[in-house]
Scaffold this motif. Sequence first.
Motif, PDB file in Angstrom:
ATOM      1  N   PRO A   1       0.802  -1.235   0.000  1.00  0.00           N
ATOM      2  CA  PRO A   1       0.000   0.000   0.000  1.00  0.00           C
ATOM      3  C   PRO A   1       0.829   1.278   0.000  1.00  0.00           C
ATOM      4  O   PRO A   1       0.410   2.293  -0.541  1.00  0.00           O
ATOM      5  CB  PRO A   1      -0.828  -0.132   1.283  1.00  0.00           C
ATOM      6  CG  PRO A   1      -0.929  -1.597   1.516  1.00  0.00           C
ATOM      7  CD  PRO A   1       0.365  -2.175   1.038  1.00  0.00           C
ATOM      8  N   SER A   2       2.010   1.248   0.567  1.00  0.00           N
ATOM      9  CA  SER A   2       2.859   2.437   0.554  1.00  0.00           C
ATOM     10  C   SER A   2       3.527   2.664  -0.786  1.00  0.00           C
ATOM     11  O   SER A   2       4.091   3.727  -1.031  1.00  0.00           O
ATOM     12  CB  SER A   2       3.938   2.311   1.635  1.00  0.00           C
ATOM     13  OG  SER A   2       4.789   1.206   1.368  1.00  0.00           O
ATOM     14  N   GLY A   3       3.496   1.674  -1.677  1.00  0.00           N
ATOM     15  CA  GLY A   3       4.111   1.806  -2.981  1.00  0.00           C
ATOM     16  C   GLY A   3       5.610   1.652  -2.989  1.00  0.00           C
ATOM     17  O   GLY A   3       6.270   2.045  -3.952  1.00  0.00           O
ATOM     18  N   GLU A   4       6.176   1.068  -1.931  1.00  0.00           N
ATOM     19  CA  GLU A   4       7.628   0.927  -1.850  1.00  0.00           C
ATOM     20  C   GLU A   4       8.111  -0.464  -2.220  1.00  0.00           C
ATOM     21  O   GLU A   4       9.282  -0.638  -2.544  1.00  0.00           O
ATOM     22  CB  GLU A   4       8.100   1.272  -0.439  1.00  0.00           C
ATOM     23  CG  GLU A   4       7.805   2.712  -0.037  1.00  0.00           C
ATOM     24  CD  GLU A   4       8.246   3.005   1.374  1.00  0.00           C
ATOM     25  OE1 GLU A   4       8.715   2.053   2.042  1.00  0.00           O
ATOM     26  OE2 GLU A   4       8.126   4.161   1.810  1.00  0.00           O
ATOM     27  N   VAL A   5       7.237  -1.464  -2.147  1.00  0.00           N
ATOM     28  CA  VAL A   5       7.635  -2.851  -2.377  1.00  0.00           C
ATOM     29  C   VAL A   5       6.651  -3.483  -3.352  1.00  0.00           C
ATOM     30  O   VAL A   5       5.437  -3.274  -3.248  1.00  0.00           O
ATOM     31  CB  VAL A   5       7.663  -3.653  -1.054  1.00  0.00           C
ATOM     32  CG1 VAL A   5       7.887  -5.129  -1.329  1.00  0.00           C
ATOM     33  CG2 VAL A   5       8.755  -3.119  -0.149  1.00  0.00           C
TER      34      VAL A   5
END
Length: 891
Positions: A440-444
Amino acid sequence: MKTDFKFANLLGTVYCQGNLLFSPDGTHLFSPVGNRVTVFNLVDNKSYTLPFAHRKNITNLGLTPRGNLLLSVDEEGHAILTNVPRRIAIYHFSFRSRVTALSFAPSGRHFAVGLDRTVEVWHVPSTPDSNETGELEFAPFVRHKSKRSHFDSVQNIEWSSDSRFFLTASKDLTARIWSLEKEESFVPTVLSGHKEGVVGAWFSEDQETIYTVSQDGAVFDWKYVKPTNRIAEDEMDEDDDDDSDMNWRIVQRNYFMQGSARVSCAAFHAETKLLVAGFTNGLFGLYELPDFNNIHKLSISQNDIDFVTINKTGEWLAFGASKLGQLLVWEWQSESYILKQQGHFDSMNSLVYSPDGRRIVTTADDGKIKVWDIESGFCIVTFTEHTSGVTGCEFAKKGNVLFTSSLDGSIRAWDLIRFRNFRTFTAPTRLSFSCMAVDPSGEVVAAGSLDSFDIHIWSVQTGQLLDQLSGHEGPVSSLAFTPNGDSLISGSWDRTARIWSIFSRTQTSEPLQLQADVLDIAVRPDSLQLAISTLDGQLTFWSISEANQTGGMDGRRDVSGGRKFSDRRTAASMTGTKAFNTIRYSTDGSCVLAGGNSKYICLYSVDTMVLLKKWTVSVNLSLAGTQEFLNSKMLTEAGAQEELDEGSDFEDARLPGSKRGGDPSARQKVPAVRVTGLDFSPAGNAFCAASTEGLLIYSLDNAMQFDPFELNMEITPASTLMVLEQERDYLKALVMAFRLNEAGLIKRVWQGISAADIPLVVADLPTVYVPRLLRFVAAQTEESPHIEFCLLWIRALVDKHGSWLSTNRGKLDVELRVVSRAIARMRDEIRRLADENVYMVDYLLTQAETGKETGTEKITNGEETQSKLLAGKSGSSDDGSSDDEGWVGLD
């Protein structure tokens, strides 16, 4: 949660087969899409699909000259008459034979149909606005006459401008001239001379010339003249007035000369004398008759062009190519595209809504990624960087970044603002990724493969491979992150689902044992529950925190339905082979939407574990799997008759190795109806399904919302004012005023609400009235002098209903645009007034300061005068007169 979702629109497919039609004004284009009709608005750049559906694929369309009635005919000759302005099917009729051509007369009173070798003329059904009595006929379809003279199927029918005659072009190498009524000294004429089937025949504008085009590229000009030798004799003998030898004869022959390519379609515009021909190699040419001057040539495809048509003014050309699902509208004078749309070449695999709910992204086996705009219905961008089928897609939570997985071994990140691929993730070894998920954070980003049983995890910022999670003993079929970002859920064909804590130091995984292979998984929006679909048709629900099963249901009987042509068993006895291939939670988490390799979409309640509603994806009998019962007479010793290779047309029945004709080894397979992807819109008021026919959108009907607010009270202007002034129930008074819909009453109630109560009234206002209140306040901002009062209303609406406005921004574009324009106009007016009166304000301020100083001096002078007068009063004189004068001065 509301469950009354209804079919709203069909995207993803723009043309299948049949003819295209322009509306009389040339602004709309009618295109057959399977068993439905899609209308493209070429001026406003929008499209919509008519709500009716045929039982077979549509082959012919006909539109009255006024554009109010549409006649659509399917492969079995079943016709539906539709009222185009109201989008209502008003009559069903069967011609009881395959219809090969259809054309309405310019007068609007008759239409002609080609039923294989027969030509029939029918009366156009009357409508209340055209009938003198104002009533519809009891039998709308009445046959006028029938002609049977052709030896092969009729391909084209064209009327003369006065509707007295019509031409028919047939595969029997001839074109024929017919009259609507009996004409004096007229005999039906045969125009023969072509060596292959005639594609089309048309009258010139003055009806003195007839043009015919055949598939071998020949263009013949016909005129009503005497034989050539007779003309020479008449020149020598001018007194001979014998017209017995007058007949339609070829006066000029022209050829397209396109090599091995043949003419697949043609159209002629009589006013501009423009001839358009489409060829089997994807090339089309524009020619000016009768000189046969080549104006333009353009290649639009590598495959056949199935149909071409010209609008009434002769400026726009519409082309349809069925093999690629391509639809083009081209303006030949400016050499520019008015419309250029194409669906997926192969079946769609997955889809996802954008976070703002305004776009849908679809992926398919053809390696393309298409972004569809929901409001317009058009594809706005296509990505083609993937070299193999795209298996999954998902948005980052923040919005404008899309991730896709493909069988070419890459995960790609797309920027939907600049429309480019800005990051590519690959594994150390060549793998075919079958699923993916984004944190959800768009980092992984994580991906699973059918080749390797590991789960690969990359960093979005650096693009480096962070980890490979091992534990599954079979191919990974589905991945999903929990919305809170704590865990990663994976499903595999090894009959297990695992919960991974990838952000903890231990990276432990909790296996969930199942009874069959996992097909798809879905996580509830609150991150507390997990739904798993397995190959045995079961839906199981698990607690993520406790890792135990909380419920389950058997969906085999719900998803089963429809038999393929080769099935030997009934649909009821084939429930063991059905399962849900895709499942999704609703926005509020109370329901689960499921679909699979069947014609049904099922909606289940999570709390009660019961089936709430079932939708039928398609009733198109041209697809396999839509029929519940099969007719035994369609089964032969060689198999089902629908699956046998039917004899192709005679022009394509060539020997193997010949240059002309199609490939005799090609096999035509009937596609089966299925659902490959589902997704709910962020607002929860619609869901979309990727099916065999295209991208289906089902939405709630918000046009007529039921609002049971104070139904037991008689709502009148007097009672509304009583509630406003005496009871001081501002919310109830405002809703009552909106119900009565009187502008003066609404304005009076609106002005009667105090500024301090505005936030309280807006907070409890039902959302159904928010758009109306927004538009009303915006209008008052431009008219009313109460600027601050209007701004308080706008700020309260944005503060209290901001989330609802953002999720429904696509439907509130007009209201938000009006509010923005009103605020901008108010700001500009205040700025203009300030700029114009800046010197006046400075002058007034200066005068105020000067006035203060002058006032101080006057006060000082006044005090001195008063003291002098007082001194004069107290002073004495000899005669006593000075005292009286002093007092007079004071008075």
